[in-house]
Design an enzyme around this catalytic site. Structure first.
Site, PDB file in Angstrom:
ATOM      1  N   ASN A 158       0.851  -1.198   0.000  1.00 57.71           N
ATOM      2  CA  ASN A 158       0.000   0.000   0.000  1.00 57.71           C
ATOM      3  C   ASN A 158       0.880   1.239   0.000  1.00 57.71           C
ATOM      4  O   ASN A 158       2.102   1.139   0.010  1.00 57.71           O
ATOM      5  CB  ASN A 158      -0.960  -0.033   1.202  1.00 57.71           C
ATOM      6  CG  ASN A 158      -0.206  -0.067   2.511  1.00 57.71           C
ATOM      7  OD1 ASN A 158       0.500   0.862   2.864  1.00 57.71           O
ATOM      8  ND2 ASN A 158      -0.335  -1.190   3.224  1.00 57.71           N
TER       9      ASN A 158
ATOM     10  N   PHE B 245      -4.166   3.314  14.958  1.00 55.91           N
ATOM     11  CA  PHE B 245      -4.432   4.286  13.902  1.00 55.91           C
ATOM     12  C   PHE B 245      -5.550   3.740  13.020  1.00 55.91           C
ATOM     13  O   PHE B 245      -5.766   2.539  12.973  1.00 55.91           O
ATOM     14  CB  PHE B 245      -3.168   4.511  13.044  1.00 55.91           C
ATOM     15  CG  PHE B 245      -2.309   5.636  13.560  1.00 55.91           C
ATOM     16  CD1 PHE B 245      -1.623   5.499  14.760  1.00 55.91           C
ATOM     17  CD2 PHE B 245      -2.212   6.828  12.858  1.00 55.91           C
ATOM     18  CE1 PHE B 245      -0.841   6.536  15.253  1.00 55.91           C
ATOM     19  CE2 PHE B 245      -1.432   7.872  13.333  1.00 55.91           C
ATOM     20  CZ  PHE B 245      -0.747   7.731  14.527  1.00 55.91           C
TER      21      PHE B 245
ATOM     22  N   LYS C  39     -10.825  -3.003  19.059  1.00 51.93           N
ATOM     23  CA  LYS C  39      -9.445  -3.499  19.209  1.00 51.93           C
ATOM     24  C   LYS C  39      -8.884  -3.224  20.613  1.00 51.93           C
ATOM     25  O   LYS C  39      -7.699  -3.397  20.860  1.00 51.93           O
ATOM     26  CB  LYS C  39      -8.559  -2.884  18.138  1.00 51.93           C
ATOM     27  CG  LYS C  39      -9.065  -3.176  16.712  1.00 51.93           C
ATOM     28  CD  LYS C  39      -8.031  -2.882  15.660  1.00 51.93           C
ATOM     29  CE  LYS C  39      -8.627  -3.004  14.260  1.00 51.93           C
ATOM     30  NZ  LYS C  39      -7.610  -3.222  13.239  1.00 51.93           N
TER      31      LYS C  39
ATOM     32  N   LYS D 191     -13.157   1.197  15.795  1.00 51.15           N
ATOM     33  CA  LYS D 191     -11.885   0.457  15.893  1.00 51.15           C
ATOM     34  C   LYS D 191     -11.275   0.603  17.290  1.00 51.15           C
ATOM     35  O   LYS D 191     -10.670  -0.328  17.808  1.00 51.15           O
ATOM     36  CB  LYS D 191     -10.905   0.938  14.818  1.00 51.15           C
ATOM     37  CG  LYS D 191     -11.312   0.492  13.416  1.00 51.15           C
ATOM     38  CD  LYS D 191     -10.383   1.000  12.323  1.00 51.15           C
ATOM     39  CE  LYS D 191     -10.922   0.603  10.952  1.00 51.15           C
ATOM     40  NZ  LYS D 191     -10.151   1.176   9.844  1.00 51.15           N
TER      41      LYS D 191
ATOM     42  N   LYS E 276       8.516 -17.537 -10.456  1.00 56.28           N
ATOM     43  CA  LYS E 276       7.886 -16.348 -11.031  1.00 56.28           C
ATOM     44  C   LYS E 276       6.654 -16.763 -11.846  1.00 56.28           C
ATOM     45  O   LYS E 276       6.732 -17.680 -12.670  1.00 56.28           O
ATOM     46  CB  LYS E 276       8.898 -15.629 -11.929  1.00 56.28           C
ATOM     47  CG  LYS E 276       8.377 -14.330 -12.466  1.00 56.28           C
ATOM     48  CD  LYS E 276       9.368 -13.676 -13.415  1.00 56.28           C
ATOM     49  CE  LYS E 276       8.683 -12.523 -14.115  1.00 56.28           C
ATOM     50  NZ  LYS E 276       9.309 -12.180 -15.365  1.00 56.28           N
TER      51      LYS E 276
ATOM     52  N   ASP F  57      -4.272  -6.343   5.096  1.00 57.04           N
ATOM     53  CA  ASP F  57      -5.335  -7.127   5.731  1.00 57.04           C
ATOM     54  C   ASP F  57      -5.363  -8.562   5.207  1.00 57.04           C
ATOM     55  O   ASP F  57      -5.974  -9.436   5.812  1.00 57.04           O
ATOM     56  CB  ASP F  57      -6.697  -6.468   5.479  1.00 57.04           C
ATOM     57  CG  ASP F  57      -6.856  -5.206   6.317  1.00 57.04           C
ATOM     58  OD1 ASP F  57      -6.231  -5.130   7.392  1.00 57.04           O
ATOM     59  OD2 ASP F  57      -7.591  -4.296   5.894  1.00 57.04           O
TER      60      ASP F  57
HETATM   61  N1  CTP Z   1      -3.744  -3.326  12.087  1.00 55.15           N
HETATM   62  C1  CTP Z   1      -3.018  -4.381  12.579  1.00 55.15           C
HETATM   63  N2  CTP Z   1      -3.010  -5.581  11.937  1.00 55.15           N
HETATM   64  C2  CTP Z   1      -3.743  -5.753  10.802  1.00 55.15           C
HETATM   65  C3  CTP Z   1      -4.493  -4.684  10.287  1.00 55.15           C
HETATM   66  C4  CTP Z   1      -4.482  -3.479  10.952  1.00 55.15           C
HETATM   67  O1  CTP Z   1      -2.364  -4.232  13.620  1.00 55.15           O
HETATM   68  N3  CTP Z   1      -3.698  -6.913  10.191  1.00 55.15           N
HETATM   69  C5  CTP Z   1      -3.751  -2.063  12.837  1.00 55.15           C
HETATM   70  C6  CTP Z   1      -3.092  -0.888  12.140  1.00 55.15           C
HETATM   71  O2  CTP Z   1      -1.710  -0.817  12.474  1.00 55.15           O
HETATM   72  C7  CTP Z   1      -3.855   0.292  12.687  1.00 55.15           C
HETATM   73  C8  CTP Z   1      -5.242  -0.277  12.949  1.00 55.15           C
HETATM   74  O3  CTP Z   1      -5.084  -1.699  13.008  1.00 55.15           O
HETATM   75  O4  CTP Z   1      -3.333   0.715  13.930  1.00 55.15           O
HETATM   76  C9  CTP Z   1      -6.284   0.065  11.951  1.00 55.15           C
HETATM   77  O5  CTP Z   1      -5.848  -0.273  10.665  1.00 55.15           O
HETATM   78  P1  CTP Z   1      -6.824  -0.061   9.431  1.00 55.15           P
HETATM   79  O6  CTP Z   1      -6.166  -0.611   8.198  1.00 55.15           O
HETATM   80  O7  CTP Z   1      -7.337   1.348   9.396  1.00 55.15           O
HETATM   81  O8  CTP Z   1      -8.061  -0.925   9.868  1.00 55.15           O
HETATM   82  P2  CTP Z   1      -8.503  -2.390   9.667  1.00 55.15           P
HETATM   83  O9  CTP Z   1      -8.725  -2.999  11.005  1.00 55.15           O
HETATM   84  O10 CTP Z   1      -7.579  -3.107   8.754  1.00 55.15           O
HETATM   85  O11 CTP Z   1      -9.935  -2.184   9.020  1.00 55.15           O
HETATM   86  P3  CTP Z   1     -10.365  -1.784   7.530  1.00 55.15           P
HETATM   87  O12 CTP Z   1      -9.203  -2.111   6.639  1.00 55.15           O
HETATM   88  O13 CTP Z   1     -11.542  -2.654   7.294  1.00 55.15           O
HETATM   89  O14 CTP Z   1     -10.716  -0.342   7.571  1.00 55.15           O
END
Ligand code: CTP
Length: 407
Positions: free
Chosen positions: A210, A323, A341, A337, A289, A279
């Site tokens: 990303n 975050f 969490k 969140k 490859k 995610d």
């Molecule tokens: N985070 C994490 N581990 C993951 C995904 C996210 O620790 N596998 C943490 C990120 O570091 C951040 C928080 O969760 O502090 C929120 O991340 P974000 O990508 O905004 O949220 P998601 O829980 O992944 O939800 P979504 O993608 O559905 O918005």
């Protein structure tokens, strides 16, 4: 603050005039010192006119009739009367001189006599900047407590593109302003900060990732260290240098990040999870490859472990800050969140807005806490946002640990 601005002899010497103005506009008093080489690039008169003060150009004032003891020890007086010494541009030669402690002109002698904060803003050609000799000198100076404002990437006077261009004067001034406010209020704490993206491999040459640049997490790590904390930074792959005085643990995948975080959890007292963790990861990574065919290619993705949620379950009395990167419904998503969490605080930002979020040097955030407090911060530089986030963490710590003590 009373600031001495040491101007070194490089093409960027003219930018020191703008820095002088910016420091004055922030309310600082500025005394300029120039090296002989600097005077080949810009006249002392420019700085004298800007500051209304005599520019110091040599160790001994032979020209003046008052070549007395007081002028011979002027460097000591200047050192004692000022709070901060900034050298901009700091040439490779100046860095070498300061690192080995030579004292053969006013600026190098002043540096040795100076006991306040020292800020160095290097500028030079890319090859000189990356040379191990220059980097070793920087390392020495940084270990000694000098603040380094790393140069920018861009067009250099030698006609090449690369690292070595003097940091934007606004960035140098901002760093000096933030130092002026520095408190060591996190002494005794151990921060565990995560930053950057993760990379999930498809095959040996490709990955899914990303747009996270790591800038926000790195700035939080740097600011926490400056405010006295021990800091461990677990970072996905980024293109920015590790902050000084921070232990960097580089990782690539979400699984590697999880493992590093869990290993560091015991010692951490404050955890800031700024990383943009993937995610999903590719379920069947190809050992070879992947070859192009005319057919549609589907990837099978499995969810990665949610590191923040897992830390939330194990956090005990640690302070946990998450975050949220959102493109809509920022406050609702941040609160959701925060609770789901089990965080103490959550910093939400809209990543699709101009001048904020991924890749930007600016940010604009909503900070929400379990106690129901909501604070808007920004738009402002990531340095200022990092300070605000740490201020909020300090308040939270007071309410959590303060209440513990009463209980
Ligand atoms: N985070 C994490 N581990 C993951 C995904 C996210 O620790 N596998 C943490 C990120 O570091 C951040 C928080 O969760 O502090 C929120 O991340 P974000 O990508 O905004 O949220 P998601 O829980 O992944 O939800 P979504 O993608 O559905 O918005």
């Amino acid at each position: 603050m009373r600031i001495v601005l040491g101007v070194g002899g490089g093409i960027a010497a003219y930018k020191a005039a703008e820095l002088t103005r910016l420091l004055q506009q922030s309310g600082h008093q500025v005394q300029v010192v120039m090296t002989d080489a600097a005077r080949e690039f810009i006249q002392p008169l420019t700085f004298a006119a800007l500051t209304g003060r005599k520019v110091i150009t040599s160790l001994f004032s032979h020209e003046s009739s008052d070549a007395t003891l007081s002028s011979a020890v002027e460097h000591i007086a200047v050192a004692q009367e000022h709070d901060l010494l900034v050298v901009a541009p700091a040439t490779a030669d100046l860095l070498a001189k300061l690192a080995i402690g030579r004292a053969d002109d006013f600026l190098s002698t002043l540096y040795l006599a100076f006991t306040g904060t020292v800020v160095l803003a290097p500028a030079m050609n890319t090859a000189m900047w990356t040379h191990p000799a220059t980097q070793a000198n920087l390392e020495t100076l940084s270990r000694r407590g000098c603040e380094i404002v790393d140069p920018d990437d861009g067009w250099l006077a030698c006609g090449t593109v690369g690292a070595g261009r003097l940091a934007d004067p606004a960035r140098i001034a901002e760093r000096i302003n933030s130092l002026g406010k520095t408190r060591r209020d996190f002494e005794g704490e151990t921060f565990l900060v995560t930053a950057g993206p993760t990379q999930e491999a498809l095959d040996p040459v490709r990955y899914i990732s990303n747009r996270s640049s790591g800038k926000m997490g790195y700035t939080i790590a740097e600011t926490a260290a400056k405010r006295g904390a021990k800091v461990v930074l677990v970072s996905g792959p980024v293109n920015i240098p590790a902050p000084r005085n921070v232990e960097l643990i580089p990782v690539k995948t979400a699984h590697e990040m999880r493992q590093a975080v869990m290993e560091q959890l015991t010692d951490a007292t404050i955890i800031v999870k700024c990383a943009a963790v993937a995610d999903y990861y590719v379920a069947n990574v190809s050992p070879q490859k992947l070859k192009k065919t005319a057919a549609r290619l589907s990837l099978e993705l499995d969810p990665t472990p949610d590191i923040l949620a897992e830390v939330g379950q194990k956090k005990a009395d640690r302070i946990l800050v998450g975050f949220a990167a959102e493109t809509q419904n920022l406050l609702e998503e941040s609160r959701r969140k925060l609770l789901s969490k089990n965080c103490d605080m959550l910093v939400g930002n809209l990543v699709n807005q101009e001048g904020a979020g991924f890749e930007s040097d600016q940010n604009d955030v909503e900070i929400v806490t379990r106690s129901g407090r909501t604070v808007h911060a920004g738009p402002a530089s990531k340095y200022e946002i990092a300070e605000r986030i740490l201020d909020e963490i300090a308040m939270l710590r007071l309410s959590i640990r303060g209440m513990d003590r009463i209980a």
